[in-house]
Motif scaffolding. Sequence first.
Motif, PDB file in Angstrom:
ATOM      1  N   THR A  45       0.828  -1.202   0.000  1.00 12.17           N
ATOM      2  CA  THR A  45       0.000   0.000   0.000  1.00 12.17           C
ATOM      3  C   THR A  45       0.860   1.250   0.000  1.00 12.17           C
ATOM      4  O   THR A  45       2.019   1.209   0.383  1.00 12.17           O
ATOM      5  CB  THR A  45      -0.934   0.001   1.233  1.00 12.17           C
ATOM      6  N   ARG A  46       0.251   2.338  -0.410  1.00 13.72           N
ATOM      7  CA  ARG A  46       0.917   3.634  -0.345  1.00 13.72           C
ATOM      8  C   ARG A  46       0.428   4.426   0.863  1.00 13.72           C
ATOM      9  O   ARG A  46       0.777   5.589   1.023  1.00 13.72           O
ATOM     10  CB  ARG A  46       0.679   4.413  -1.632  1.00 13.72           C
ATOM     11  N   VAL A  47      -0.385   3.803   1.712  1.00  9.05           N
ATOM     12  CA  VAL A  47      -0.854   4.469   2.927  1.00  9.05           C
ATOM     13  C   VAL A  47       0.361   4.755   3.800  1.00  9.05           C
ATOM     14  O   VAL A  47       1.188   3.878   4.046  1.00  9.05           O
ATOM     15  CB  VAL A  47      -1.877   3.591   3.686  1.00  9.05           C
ATOM     16  N   SER A  48       0.460   5.987   4.240  1.00  8.10           N
ATOM     17  CA  SER A  48       1.595   6.392   5.061  1.00  8.10           C
ATOM     18  C   SER A  48       1.563   5.704   6.423  1.00  8.10           C
ATOM     19  O   SER A  48       0.516   5.616   7.055  1.00  8.10           O
ATOM     20  CB  SER A  48       1.563   7.906   5.273  1.00  8.10           C
ATOM     21  N   PRO A  49       2.728   5.223   6.895  1.00  9.02           N
ATOM     22  CA  PRO A  49       2.782   4.641   8.230  1.00  9.02           C
ATOM     23  C   PRO A  49       2.511   5.672   9.325  1.00  9.02           C
ATOM     24  O   PRO A  49       2.374   5.318  10.478  1.00  9.02           O
ATOM     25  CB  PRO A  49       4.207   4.094   8.340  1.00  9.02           C
TER      26      PRO A  49
END
Length: 163
Positions: free
Chosen positions: A40-44
């Motif tokens: 995913t490209r969801v930011s940590p």
Amino acid sequence: MLNRRFAVLLLTGVLLVPGAGQAQGNSWRKVRYNGGTIATRVSPKDWNNTLTVAPDAIRILLKDGQRLVIDPATVTGLSYGQEAHRRVGTMVALGILVAPVALFGLFHKTKLHYIGIEYDLPEGRKGGVLLQGHKENYRAILQALKSVTGKEVATDAGKEKGH
């Protein structure tokens, strides 16, 4: 007699409430996804992911709409803190997982509330996710995961006793 009437009213009220008596599970929105089986490209650093823990499934809904559903019966281990970082990070380093972001800060001491879930996938493969619980919800998340999986939570020696 009064206790019996109260019990009848309570049971009647429970039966009339939609969804009452069903295993709804617990749900948290303040959860970060720091690595695992979902590319995913969801930011940590993004808290807007949802974790739902129910007897039939552990569900992770990421901000970008991706979903991961884990059968609690397939969970092989739970971990917290640096232990979670090490366990899931090791899986990433071995190439078992997709997102290598879990390696970030692997050997640094932290007060962040990392939660690791390791589980079996079909064909004998292993899976894992590294989540970060908020300071207000991580204990409840750990308790819910312990409850549905029957697994104890591995922690760093001497820290977070009782999990």
